[in-house]
Design a protein around this motif. Structure first.
Motif, PDB file in Angstrom:
ATOM      1  N   THR A   7       9.889  30.303 -46.908  1.00  0.00           N
ATOM      2  CA  THR A   7       8.967  31.195 -47.628  1.00  0.00           C
ATOM      3  C   THR A   7       9.544  32.602 -47.782  1.00  0.00           C
ATOM      4  O   THR A   7      10.389  33.034 -46.992  1.00  0.00           O
ATOM      5  N   GLN A   8       9.044  33.294 -48.784  1.00  0.00           N
ATOM      6  CA  GLN A   8       9.523  34.645 -49.099  1.00  0.00           C
ATOM      7  C   GLN A   8       9.281  35.635 -47.969  1.00  0.00           C
ATOM      8  O   GLN A   8      10.061  36.566 -47.784  1.00  0.00           O
ATOM      9  N   ASN A   9       8.206  35.452 -47.204  1.00  0.00           N
ATOM     10  CA  ASN A   9       7.878  36.439 -46.168  1.00  0.00           C
ATOM     11  C   ASN A   9       8.771  36.342 -44.928  1.00  0.00           C
ATOM     12  O   ASN A   9       8.692  37.198 -44.058  1.00  0.00           O
ATOM     13  N   LEU A  10       9.620  35.325 -44.841  1.00  0.00           N
ATOM     14  CA  LEU A  10      10.558  35.224 -43.718  1.00  0.00           C
ATOM     15  C   LEU A  10      11.936  35.689 -44.164  1.00  0.00           C
ATOM     16  O   LEU A  10      12.396  35.373 -45.263  1.00  0.00           O
ATOM     17  N   ASP A  11      12.599  36.420 -43.296  1.00  0.00           N
ATOM     18  CA  ASP A  11      13.937  36.911 -43.579  1.00  0.00           C
ATOM     19  C   ASP A  11      14.955  35.780 -43.469  1.00  0.00           C
ATOM     20  O   ASP A  11      14.814  34.886 -42.620  1.00  0.00           O
ATOM     21  N   GLU A  12      15.972  35.842 -44.291  1.00  0.00           N
ATOM     22  CA  GLU A  12      17.024  34.822 -44.277  1.00  0.00           C
ATOM     23  C   GLU A  12      17.677  34.675 -42.904  1.00  0.00           C
ATOM     24  O   GLU A  12      18.168  33.611 -42.540  1.00  0.00           O
ATOM     25  N   SER A  13      17.638  35.726 -42.095  1.00  0.00           N
ATOM     26  CA  SER A  13      18.264  35.685 -40.772  1.00  0.00           C
ATOM     27  C   SER A  13      17.604  34.663 -39.844  1.00  0.00           C
ATOM     28  O   SER A  13      18.189  34.301 -38.828  1.00  0.00           O
ATOM     29  N   CYS A  14      16.409  34.185 -40.195  1.00  0.00           N
ATOM     30  CA  CYS A  14      15.763  33.157 -39.357  1.00  0.00           C
ATOM     31  C   CYS A  14      16.584  31.869 -39.327  1.00  0.00           C
ATOM     32  O   CYS A  14      16.384  31.030 -38.448  1.00  0.00           O
ATOM     33  N   LEU A  15      17.522  31.728 -40.255  1.00  0.00           N
ATOM     34  CA  LEU A  15      18.369  30.531 -40.313  1.00  0.00           C
ATOM     35  C   LEU A  15      19.793  30.781 -39.820  1.00  0.00           C
ATOM     36  O   LEU A  15      20.641  29.884 -39.902  1.00  0.00           O
ATOM     37  N   ASP A  16      20.060  31.964 -39.298  1.00  0.00           N
ATOM     38  CA  ASP A  16      21.415  32.261 -38.810  1.00  0.00           C
ATOM     39  C   ASP A  16      21.866  31.202 -37.812  1.00  0.00           C
ATOM     40  O   ASP A  16      21.135  30.855 -36.873  1.00  0.00           O
ATOM     41  N   GLU A  17      23.052  30.676 -38.036  1.00  0.00           N
ATOM     42  CA  GLU A  17      23.721  29.696 -37.163  1.00  0.00           C
ATOM     43  C   GLU A  17      23.061  28.319 -37.138  1.00  0.00           C
ATOM     44  O   GLU A  17      23.485  27.444 -36.380  1.00  0.00           O
ATOM     45  N   ILE A  18      22.046  28.092 -37.957  1.00  0.00           N
ATOM     46  CA  ILE A  18      21.418  26.767 -37.964  1.00  0.00           C
ATOM     47  C   ILE A  18      22.405  25.698 -38.433  1.00  0.00           C
ATOM     48  O   ILE A  18      22.336  24.546 -38.028  1.00  0.00           O
ATOM     49  N   ASP A  19      23.366  26.122 -39.262  1.00  0.00           N
ATOM     50  CA  ASP A  19      24.345  25.157 -39.769  1.00  0.00           C
ATOM     51  C   ASP A  19      25.442  24.828 -38.755  1.00  0.00           C
ATOM     52  O   ASP A  19      26.377  24.096 -39.070  1.00  0.00           O
ATOM     53  N   THR A  20      25.310  25.317 -37.535  1.00  0.00           N
ATOM     54  CA  THR A  20      26.199  24.873 -36.461  1.00  0.00           C
ATOM     55  C   THR A  20      25.652  23.596 -35.805  1.00  0.00           C
ATOM     56  O   THR A  20      26.290  23.055 -34.905  1.00  0.00           O
ATOM     57  N   PHE A  21      24.482  23.149 -36.251  1.00  0.00           N
ATOM     58  CA  PHE A  21      23.866  21.907 -35.767  1.00  0.00           C
ATOM     59  C   PHE A  21      23.974  20.834 -36.847  1.00  0.00           C
ATOM     60  O   PHE A  21      23.875  21.137 -38.041  1.00  0.00           O
ATOM     61  N   SER A  22      24.151  19.598 -36.434  1.00  0.00           N
ATOM     62  CA  SER A  22      24.244  18.488 -37.391  1.00  0.00           C
ATOM     63  C   SER A  22      22.879  17.947 -37.790  1.00  0.00           C
ATOM     64  O   SER A  22      22.721  17.403 -38.884  1.00  0.00           O
ATOM     65  N   HIS A  23      21.896  18.091 -36.899  1.00  0.00           N
ATOM     66  CA  HIS A  23      20.564  17.526 -37.133  1.00  0.00           C
ATOM     67  C   HIS A  23      19.479  18.549 -36.806  1.00  0.00           C
ATOM     68  O   HIS A  23      19.653  19.391 -35.924  1.00  0.00           O
ATOM     69  N   LEU A  24      18.384  18.414 -37.529  1.00  0.00           N
ATOM     70  CA  LEU A  24      17.227  19.280 -37.323  1.00  0.00           C
ATOM     71  C   LEU A  24      15.984  18.427 -37.169  1.00  0.00           C
ATOM     72  O   LEU A  24      15.887  17.353 -37.776  1.00  0.00           O
ATOM     73  N   GLU A  25      15.047  18.909 -36.383  1.00  0.00           N
ATOM     74  CA  GLU A  25      13.737  18.269 -36.306  1.00  0.00           C
ATOM     75  C   GLU A  25      12.791  19.093 -37.170  1.00  0.00           C
ATOM     76  O   GLU A  25      12.635  20.290 -36.968  1.00  0.00           O
ATOM     77  N   ILE A  26      12.187  18.422 -38.133  1.00  0.00           N
ATOM     78  CA  ILE A  26      11.316  19.081 -39.099  1.00  0.00           C
ATOM     79  C   ILE A  26       9.875  18.686 -38.801  1.00  0.00           C
ATOM     80  O   ILE A  26       9.554  17.499 -38.726  1.00  0.00           O
ATOM     81  N   LEU A  27       9.017  19.685 -38.636  1.00  0.00           N
ATOM     82  CA  LEU A  27       7.583  19.449 -38.468  1.00  0.00           C
ATOM     83  C   LEU A  27       6.891  19.880 -39.751  1.00  0.00           C
ATOM     84  O   LEU A  27       7.183  20.961 -40.283  1.00  0.00           O
ATOM     85  N   TYR A  28       6.007  19.033 -40.240  1.00  0.00           N
ATOM     86  CA  TYR A  28       5.382  19.282 -41.531  1.00  0.00           C
ATOM     87  C   TYR A  28       3.953  18.766 -41.542  1.00  0.00           C
ATOM     88  O   TYR A  28       3.519  18.064 -40.629  1.00  0.00           O
ATOM     89  N   MET A  29       3.228  19.145 -42.568  1.00  0.00           N
ATOM     90  CA  MET A  29       1.825  18.749 -42.716  1.00  0.00           C
ATOM     91  C   MET A  29       1.705  17.596 -43.710  1.00  0.00           C
ATOM     92  O   MET A  29       2.319  17.627 -44.769  1.00  0.00           O
ATOM     93  N   PHE A  30       0.903  16.609 -43.346  1.00  0.00           N
ATOM     94  CA  PHE A  30       0.513  15.569 -44.292  1.00  0.00           C
ATOM     95  C   PHE A  30      -0.614  16.164 -45.140  1.00  0.00           C
ATOM     96  O   PHE A  30      -1.791  15.854 -44.966  1.00  0.00           O
ATOM     97  N   HIS A  31      -0.257  17.035 -46.031  1.00  0.00           N
ATOM     98  CA  HIS A  31      -1.213  17.872 -46.755  1.00  0.00           C
ATOM     99  C   HIS A  31      -2.091  17.121 -47.754  1.00  0.00           C
ATOM    100  O   HIS A  31      -3.118  17.650 -48.169  1.00  0.00           O
ATOM    101  N   LEU A  32      -1.714  15.923 -48.126  1.00  0.00           N
ATOM    102  CA  LEU A  32      -2.515  15.169 -49.096  1.00  0.00           C
ATOM    103  C   LEU A  32      -3.503  14.204 -48.442  1.00  0.00           C
ATOM    104  O   LEU A  32      -4.293  13.568 -49.140  1.00  0.00           O
ATOM    105  N   VAL A  33      -3.468  14.092 -47.122  1.00  0.00           N
ATOM    106  CA  VAL A  33      -4.398  13.196 -46.429  1.00  0.00           C
ATOM    107  C   VAL A  33      -5.801  13.821 -46.440  1.00  0.00           C
ATOM    108  O   VAL A  33      -5.993  14.937 -45.979  1.00  0.00           O
ATOM    109  N   GLU A  34      -6.730  13.079 -46.992  1.00  0.00           N
ATOM    110  CA  GLU A  34      -8.114  13.559 -47.044  1.00  0.00           C
ATOM    111  C   GLU A  34      -8.752  13.454 -45.662  1.00  0.00           C
ATOM    112  O   GLU A  34      -8.499  12.511 -44.922  1.00  0.00           O
TER     113      GLU A  34
END
Length: 152
Positions: A32-59
């Motif tokens: 998102t625009q409100n977060l600075d790009e630095s929040c991702l510094d060095e993330i590409d030194t990892f091969s895998h990421l765990e992503i948490l997300y919302m099932f936003h379409l579930v009624e």
């Protein structure tokens, strides 16, 4: 009570919720625009990421609080919602470990994210070996049958 704000959004070609064939899906997670790009510094030194997300379409009326047959398959046992990874969960939170392909500015290109286009991302964590189980993973036989085409 608490609230969670999205930190990013999924961009990909999957527009419909489907149960299988997520393994080759390439997605872009745009921070998102409100977060600075630095929040991702060095993330590409990892091969895998765990992503948490919302099932936003579930009624809300489709949320499961008890037991059910996974994918409504009567051949599989009724199991509690917390003994499966279905999308109709009380808090509508999904989690997936993905392969990080590359980082470009505030965009992460990932493979194997089982979330549709427009899905809100609520957190990103690097996968570290030390957080993975060190002992053998146990699961009932129906899980392997359910997952046979999931990552194809």
């Amino acid at each position: 009570m608490f609230s969670i704000q999205a930190i990013g959004t999924v961009l990909n070609k999957r527009k419909e919720v489907e149960d299988d064939f997520w393994g080759e899906v390439i997605s872009v997670i745009e921070i998102t625009q409100n977060l600075d790009e630095s929040c991702l510094d060095e993330i590409d030194t990892f091969s895998h990421l765990e992503i948490l997300y919302m099932f936003h379409l579930v009624e809300d009326k489709k949320i499961q609080y008890g037991s059910r047959h996974p994918r409504n398959n009567q051949d599989w046992p009724e199991v509690g919602i917390f003994a499966q990874r279905g999308k109709n969960r009380p808090n509508k939170i999904g989690a997936t470990i993905v392969t990080l392909i590359k980082k470009e500015g505030k965009k992460l290109y990932v493979k194997g994210l089982d979330a549709i286009d427009g899905t809100p991302i609520i957190d990103i964590k690097p996968v570290m070996k030390e957080f993975l189980p060190s002992e053998e993973i146990k699961q009932p036989p129906w899980v392997s049958e359910l997952m046979k085409d999931y990552w194809k």
